[in-house]
Design a protein around this motif. Structure first.
Motif, PDB file in Angstrom:
ATOM      1  N   GLY A 258       0.809  -1.214   0.000  1.00  0.00           N
ATOM      2  CA  GLY A 258       0.000   0.000   0.000  1.00  0.00           C
ATOM      3  C   GLY A 258       0.836   1.255   0.000  1.00  0.00           C
ATOM      4  O   GLY A 258       2.056   1.227  -0.224  1.00  0.00           O
ATOM      5  N   ASP A 259       0.164   2.351   0.254  1.00  0.00           N
ATOM      6  CA  ASP A 259       0.818   3.654   0.302  1.00  0.00           C
ATOM      7  C   ASP A 259       0.773   4.204   1.725  1.00  0.00           C
ATOM      8  O   ASP A 259       0.733   3.432   2.698  1.00  0.00           O
ATOM      9  N   SER A 260       0.743   5.517   1.870  1.00  0.00           N
ATOM     10  CA  SER A 260       0.809   6.118   3.202  1.00  0.00           C
ATOM     11  C   SER A 260      -0.380   5.768   4.088  1.00  0.00           C
ATOM     12  O   SER A 260      -0.276   5.811   5.314  1.00  0.00           O
ATOM     13  N   LEU A 261      -1.510   5.411   3.484  1.00  0.00           N
ATOM     14  CA  LEU A 261      -2.678   5.035   4.286  1.00  0.00           C
ATOM     15  C   LEU A 261      -2.437   3.744   5.054  1.00  0.00           C
ATOM     16  O   LEU A 261      -3.095   3.483   6.062  1.00  0.00           O
ATOM     17  N   SER A 262      -1.497   2.941   4.572  1.00  0.00           N
ATOM     18  CA  SER A 262      -1.164   1.691   5.254  1.00  0.00           C
ATOM     19  C   SER A 262       0.218   1.729   5.884  1.00  0.00           C
ATOM     20  O   SER A 262       0.620   0.774   6.547  1.00  0.00           O
ATOM     21  N   ALA A 263       0.946   2.824   5.671  1.00  0.00           N
ATOM     22  CA  ALA A 263       2.315   2.936   6.179  1.00  0.00           C
ATOM     23  C   ALA A 263       2.395   3.770   7.450  1.00  0.00           C
ATOM     24  O   ALA A 263       3.482   4.192   7.843  1.00  0.00           O
ATOM     25  N   ALA A 264       1.249   4.011   8.098  1.00  0.00           N
ATOM     26  CA  ALA A 264       1.217   4.769   9.352  1.00  0.00           C
ATOM     27  C   ALA A 264       1.862   6.141   9.192  1.00  0.00           C
ATOM     28  O   ALA A 264       2.723   6.543   9.980  1.00  0.00           O
ATOM     29  N   HIS A 265       1.423   6.866   8.173  1.00  0.00           N
ATOM     30  CA  HIS A 265       2.000   8.181   7.873  1.00  0.00           C
ATOM     31  C   HIS A 265       1.763   9.169   9.013  1.00  0.00           C
ATOM     32  O   HIS A 265       0.641   9.414   9.447  1.00  0.00           O
ATOM     33  N   ASN A 266       2.857   9.721   9.518  1.00  0.00           N
ATOM     34  CA  ASN A 266       2.825  10.789  10.523  1.00  0.00           C
ATOM     35  C   ASN A 266       2.178  10.381  11.844  1.00  0.00           C
ATOM     36  O   ASN A 266       1.714  11.234  12.605  1.00  0.00           O
ATOM     37  N   ILE A 267       2.128   9.088  12.112  1.00  0.00           N
ATOM     38  CA  ILE A 267       1.668   8.584  13.406  1.00  0.00           C
ATOM     39  C   ILE A 267       2.629   7.481  13.837  1.00  0.00           C
ATOM     40  O   ILE A 267       3.376   6.960  13.003  1.00  0.00           O
ATOM     41  N   PRO A 268       2.658   7.105  15.100  1.00  0.00           N
ATOM     42  CA  PRO A 268       3.536   6.009  15.526  1.00  0.00           C
ATOM     43  C   PRO A 268       3.233   4.735  14.749  1.00  0.00           C
ATOM     44  O   PRO A 268       2.060   4.393  14.524  1.00  0.00           O
ATOM     45  N   ALA A 269       4.267   4.035  14.316  1.00  0.00           N
ATOM     46  CA  ALA A 269       4.092   2.832  13.503  1.00  0.00           C
ATOM     47  C   ALA A 269       3.209   1.810  14.186  1.00  0.00           C
ATOM     48  O   ALA A 269       2.395   1.140  13.540  1.00  0.00           O
ATOM     49  N   GLU A 270       3.352   1.708  15.510  1.00  0.00           N
ATOM     50  CA  GLU A 270       2.564   0.707  16.229  1.00  0.00           C
ATOM     51  C   GLU A 270       1.079   1.040  16.262  1.00  0.00           C
ATOM     52  O   GLU A 270       0.244   0.182  16.580  1.00  0.00           O
ATOM     53  N   SER A 271       0.726   2.278  15.911  1.00  0.00           N
ATOM     54  CA  SER A 271      -0.675   2.686  15.907  1.00  0.00           C
ATOM     55  C   SER A 271      -1.375   2.402  14.591  1.00  0.00           C
ATOM     56  O   SER A 271      -2.603   2.451  14.518  1.00  0.00           O
ATOM     57  N   GLY A 272      -0.606   2.115  13.539  1.00  0.00           N
ATOM     58  CA  GLY A 272      -1.176   1.912  12.216  1.00  0.00           C
ATOM     59  C   GLY A 272      -2.078   0.692  12.131  1.00  0.00           C
ATOM     60  O   GLY A 272      -1.898  -0.279  12.869  1.00  0.00           O
ATOM     61  N   TRP A 273      -3.024   0.722  11.216  1.00  0.00           N
ATOM     62  CA  TRP A 273      -3.996  -0.376  11.137  1.00  0.00           C
ATOM     63  C   TRP A 273      -3.349  -1.703  10.780  1.00  0.00           C
ATOM     64  O   TRP A 273      -3.837  -2.768  11.209  1.00  0.00           O
ATOM     65  N   VAL A 274      -2.242  -1.678  10.043  1.00  0.00           N
ATOM     66  CA  VAL A 274      -1.583  -2.941   9.693  1.00  0.00           C
ATOM     67  C   VAL A 274      -0.953  -3.578  10.926  1.00  0.00           C
ATOM     68  O   VAL A 274      -1.010  -4.797  11.112  1.00  0.00           O
ATOM     69  N   ASN A 275      -0.359  -2.759  11.772  1.00  0.00           N
ATOM     70  CA  ASN A 275       0.187  -3.289  13.022  1.00  0.00           C
ATOM     71  C   ASN A 275      -0.931  -3.796  13.930  1.00  0.00           C
ATOM     72  O   ASN A 275      -0.796  -4.842  14.586  1.00  0.00           O
ATOM     73  N   LEU A 276      -2.043  -3.097  13.958  1.00  0.00           N
ATOM     74  CA  LEU A 276      -3.190  -3.554  14.742  1.00  0.00           C
ATOM     75  C   LEU A 276      -3.742  -4.857  14.176  1.00  0.00           C
ATOM     76  O   LEU A 276      -4.248  -5.704  14.928  1.00  0.00           O
ATOM     77  N   LEU A 277      -3.623  -5.028  12.865  1.00  0.00           N
ATOM     78  CA  LEU A 277      -4.056  -6.280  12.240  1.00  0.00           C
ATOM     79  C   LEU A 277      -3.232  -7.454  12.756  1.00  0.00           C
ATOM     80  O   LEU A 277      -3.772  -8.536  13.018  1.00  0.00           O
ATOM     81  N   GLN A 278      -1.926  -7.254  12.899  1.00  0.00           N
ATOM     82  CA  GLN A 278      -1.083  -8.324  13.429  1.00  0.00           C
ATOM     83  C   GLN A 278      -1.540  -8.743  14.818  1.00  0.00           C
ATOM     84  O   GLN A 278      -1.598  -9.939  15.138  1.00  0.00           O
ATOM     85  N   GLN A 279      -1.900  -7.777  15.629  1.00  0.00           N
ATOM     86  CA  GLN A 279      -2.379  -8.092  16.971  1.00  0.00           C
ATOM     87  C   GLN A 279      -3.703  -8.852  16.919  1.00  0.00           C
ATOM     88  O   GLN A 279      -3.928  -9.790  17.681  1.00  0.00           O
TER      89      GLN A 279
END
Length: 216
Positions: A42-63
């Motif tokens: 993906g692009d910035s919408l999936s790369a946690a743009h300008n927010i902590p990486a752990e907060s991004g939806w892809v990281n939340l998906l792993q959890q």
């Protein structure tokens, strides 16, 4: 003579058995991804743009998959801020060969639209990515995008038709709009009006999850 031949055959069988047993261990040692990996391109919408990486939806998906899917697939985030369909198409063969994903999630198109790429060009690049992923044995989930209203209703409809047409042609599930219920909502979008805040990421994941879970 026969005893020597038998010993030779026995040694060969032992060697072949050892090779079969060691192959999975060698693959793990080389860092090969598990066969049920999920690759997010993906692009910035999936790369946690300008927010902590752990907060991004892809990281939340792993959890979430760790909690709800057994065995839990590895989530590989190959998203890059500013990525276009052309750039991702160039990277995709290497990603497929390296990670051997069971599922490929494609979240692209926003930067193409912002740069004025025609829907026809967008469709061509996405189509090649879908075909390449399916040929590699992966299931595909397509995440659609939208653009600001100032682009006009005709252009926005053509974008929607691109995603819907590809999903229908290649029998892949589609989330029509990744930021459904997020875009234009106060507190859920960053100041640029394009990227969701950290607070919006769980909602973004909730949009994706019903379409992704059946593929796992």
């Amino acid at each position: 003579m026969y005893r020597a031949m038998w010993k030779g055959r026995t040694a060969l069988m032992v060697w072949m058995l050892a090779a079969l047993l060691l192959a999975p261990l060698l693959a793990c040692a080389k860092g090969a991804a598990p066969a049920n990996a999920v690759l997010v391109v993906g692009d910035s919408l999936s790369a946690a743009h300008n927010i902590p990486a752990e907060s991004g939806w892809v990281n939340l998906l792993q959890q979430r998959v760790k909690q709800q899917v057994k065995p839990a697939p590895a989530i590989i985030n190959a998203s890059i801020s500013g990525e276009t369909t052309a750039g991702a198409l160039t990277r995709l063969p290497g990603l497929l060969a390296k990670h051997r994903p069971a599922v490929v999630v494609i979240e692209l198109g926003g930067n193409d639209a912002l740069r004025g790429l025609t829907p026809v060009q967008l469709r061509g690049n996405l189509e090649k990515m879908i075909v390449a992923s399916q040929k590699a044995g992966a299931k595909v989930l397509l995440l659609g995008i939208d653009v600001p209203p100032n682009y006009g209703p005709a252009y926005r409809q053509r974008l929607k038709d691109v995603y819907a047409g590809l999903a229908s042609q290649y029998k892949v599930p589609l989330l029509p709009f990744l930021l459904d219920g997020v875009a234009l909502q106060p507190g859920l979008m960053q100041a640029d009006g394009l990227h969701p805040t950290a607070a919006a990421q769980p909602r973004v994941l909730d949009n994706v999850w019903p379409h992704l879970k059946p593929l796992l």
